[in-house]
Design a protein around this motif. Sequence first.
Motif, PDB file in Angstrom:
ATOM      1  N   UNK A 382       0.808  -1.216   0.000  1.00  0.00           N
ATOM      2  CA  UNK A 382       0.000   0.000   0.000  1.00  0.00           C
ATOM      3  C   UNK A 382       0.846   1.273   0.000  1.00  0.00           C
ATOM      4  N   UNK A 383       0.359   2.283  -0.700  1.00  0.00           N
ATOM      5  CA  UNK A 383       0.934   3.623  -0.707  1.00  0.00           C
ATOM      6  C   UNK A 383       0.094   4.532   0.178  1.00  0.00           C
ATOM      7  N   UNK A 384       0.735   5.478   0.948  1.00  0.00           N
ATOM      8  CA  UNK A 384       2.161   5.695   1.100  1.00  0.00           C
ATOM      9  C   UNK A 384       2.682   5.131   2.428  1.00  0.00           C
ATOM     10  N   UNK A 385       3.425   4.047   2.381  1.00  0.00           N
ATOM     11  CA  UNK A 385       4.056   3.497   3.584  1.00  0.00           C
ATOM     12  C   UNK A 385       5.389   4.210   3.775  1.00  0.00           C
ATOM     13  N   UNK A 386       5.301   5.443   4.280  1.00  0.00           N
ATOM     14  CA  UNK A 386       6.470   6.312   4.360  1.00  0.00           C
ATOM     15  C   UNK A 386       6.478   7.056   5.690  1.00  0.00           C
ATOM     16  N   UNK A 387       7.609   7.696   5.948  1.00  0.00           N
ATOM     17  CA  UNK A 387       7.618   8.701   7.011  1.00  0.00           C
ATOM     18  C   UNK A 387       6.714   9.857   6.571  1.00  0.00           C
ATOM     19  N   UNK A 388       6.027  10.446   7.527  1.00  0.00           N
ATOM     20  CA  UNK A 388       5.124  11.547   7.188  1.00  0.00           C
ATOM     21  C   UNK A 388       4.005  11.125   6.273  1.00  0.00           C
ATOM     22  N   UNK A 389       3.566   9.881   6.404  1.00  0.00           N
ATOM     23  CA  UNK A 389       2.603   9.324   5.471  1.00  0.00           C
ATOM     24  C   UNK A 389       1.299  10.086   5.391  1.00  0.00           C
ATOM     25  N   UNK A 390       0.793  10.564   6.526  1.00  0.00           N
ATOM     26  CA  UNK A 390      -0.490  11.268   6.480  1.00  0.00           C
ATOM     27  C   UNK A 390      -0.389  12.575   5.706  1.00  0.00           C
ATOM     28  N   UNK A 391       0.750  13.272   5.845  1.00  0.00           N
ATOM     29  CA  UNK A 391       0.941  14.505   5.074  1.00  0.00           C
ATOM     30  C   UNK A 391       1.034  14.197   3.586  1.00  0.00           C
ATOM     31  N   UNK A 392       1.696  13.109   3.240  1.00  0.00           N
ATOM     32  CA  UNK A 392       1.850  12.756   1.827  1.00  0.00           C
ATOM     33  C   UNK A 392       0.519  12.317   1.236  1.00  0.00           C
ATOM     34  N   UNK A 393      -0.326  11.685   2.031  1.00  0.00           N
ATOM     35  CA  UNK A 393      -1.682  11.371   1.570  1.00  0.00           C
ATOM     36  C   UNK A 393      -2.403  12.642   1.144  1.00  0.00           C
ATOM     37  N   UNK A 394      -2.338  13.659   1.996  1.00  0.00           N
ATOM     38  CA  UNK A 394      -3.025  14.920   1.720  1.00  0.00           C
ATOM     39  C   UNK A 394      -2.441  15.592   0.483  1.00  0.00           C
ATOM     40  N   UNK A 395      -1.118  15.614   0.388  1.00  0.00           N
ATOM     41  CA  UNK A 395      -0.448  16.240  -0.763  1.00  0.00           C
ATOM     42  C   UNK A 395      -0.877  15.575  -2.066  1.00  0.00           C
ATOM     43  N   UNK A 396      -0.922  14.232  -2.059  1.00  0.00           N
ATOM     44  CA  UNK A 396      -1.287  13.500  -3.269  1.00  0.00           C
ATOM     45  C   UNK A 396      -2.738  13.757  -3.655  1.00  0.00           C
TER      46      UNK A 396
END
Length: 433
Positions: A382-396
């Motif tokens: 699943x995307x985004x399994x990253x640091x800061x994932x919730x922010x990257x969800x919003x950005x995308x």
Amino acid sequence: MSSKSMSFRLIVLLCSILLLIGGTSAQEPITLQFFYPVGVAGPLAQAIDSYVAEFNATHDHIQVEPIFTGGYAENMARATAAILSGQPPDVAILLGIDIYTLIQLEGIIPLDDYIASENGLDIDDFFEAFMANNIADDQVWSIPWQRSTPILYYNKDAFAEVGLDPETPPATWDELVEFGKQLVVSDGDNVTRWGVEVPTSFWIFANFAIQAGQHIGSLGDDPCAVYLDTPEAIEALAFLRRLQEEGVMPDGANAWGTAPADFIAGAAAMIYHSTGSLSTLLANSPFEVGTAFMPAGEAGYGANVGGGNYYIMKDIAPERQDAAWEFIRWMVRPEQIGQWGIDSGYVAPRNAAWEVDPLMSYAAEVPQASTARFQLEYAVKEFPATYGGQEIQVITTQAIEAVNTGEQSPADALAAAQERANDVLTQNGCELE
């Protein structure tokens, strides 16, 4: 010794025994606080509460207090606040993509010792695509529960109405456009039925990027990987815009909760949505519901998995962690997790659940229940399994909105999103090239 003295001693002895017995029986059970979300439509909180009630009735030494916290975002916010305050819940269902944030917060424990213990789990029985988001730093941090992929839902009656074969859903992006045009119903300039609705969602968009040939996140264990401005991602977003420009999907942003309601009301002939919406759509649609793999792009079929896993919190007593593990093991038994698949529509995430009742019989009677399971052949982490994932969800999601509303081109929107995502990753310690 007088009879009176002997009677007194017997009374004292009996009282001591009764006190000992009473003290043992009066021991308080461990009461666990359990945070859980419901991320799709339907009365699923009632099902969770009923499972917990059954667990409590059969486990005198452990009692679980279920706390419904809203959707995934609200649940994660509440869990984060509780962790930071030093008063975490004992166990929680949180998204697989929250794993790195939870590790950064030092809020959860790895489960490898429990898995390998006498009271462990056969972790190899869980589907590989679902396990990918549970592993970081070569350790297992969570156990799959309500797992999903998006699938295509379609109105079989509407297909028959316009001369399409109800048993042959669109298999490619081009067919999605072609079928969608035939399914649109208009009254002058007013569209009363759209061909398809695709929610404006980072999670849904990731599927189109995979189908175009490039996952926008890591396929391995890289919490710094985001690939938003690749040619494949741009192609995927351009196709979503094409659905609007071709007149088969509403202009502008399409809310997550709107698509199921429009589908049930007959205002959308096809929708992309979580398999977790299956039970609600089957129960409430006044027509025959078809399900299918999401249509293939240039690279073929592809799916981005999703959903929530069980995590055990770190800053709780060891005996509470042990009790939380016992609760998780009970909940993910093949029979129990299979029942959850029936009640919710989520994909039961372990093979054994599909080989026993109740799910085995249900899947034979309701073939729609197996669509997402078979689509797992084409599914990835699943995307985004990253640091800061919730922010990257919003950005995308904001980039998708900018294209859907005509404010930016796909290339410009994703270039800006990549730059913002890189800033988030850098702030979280990633060294990007």
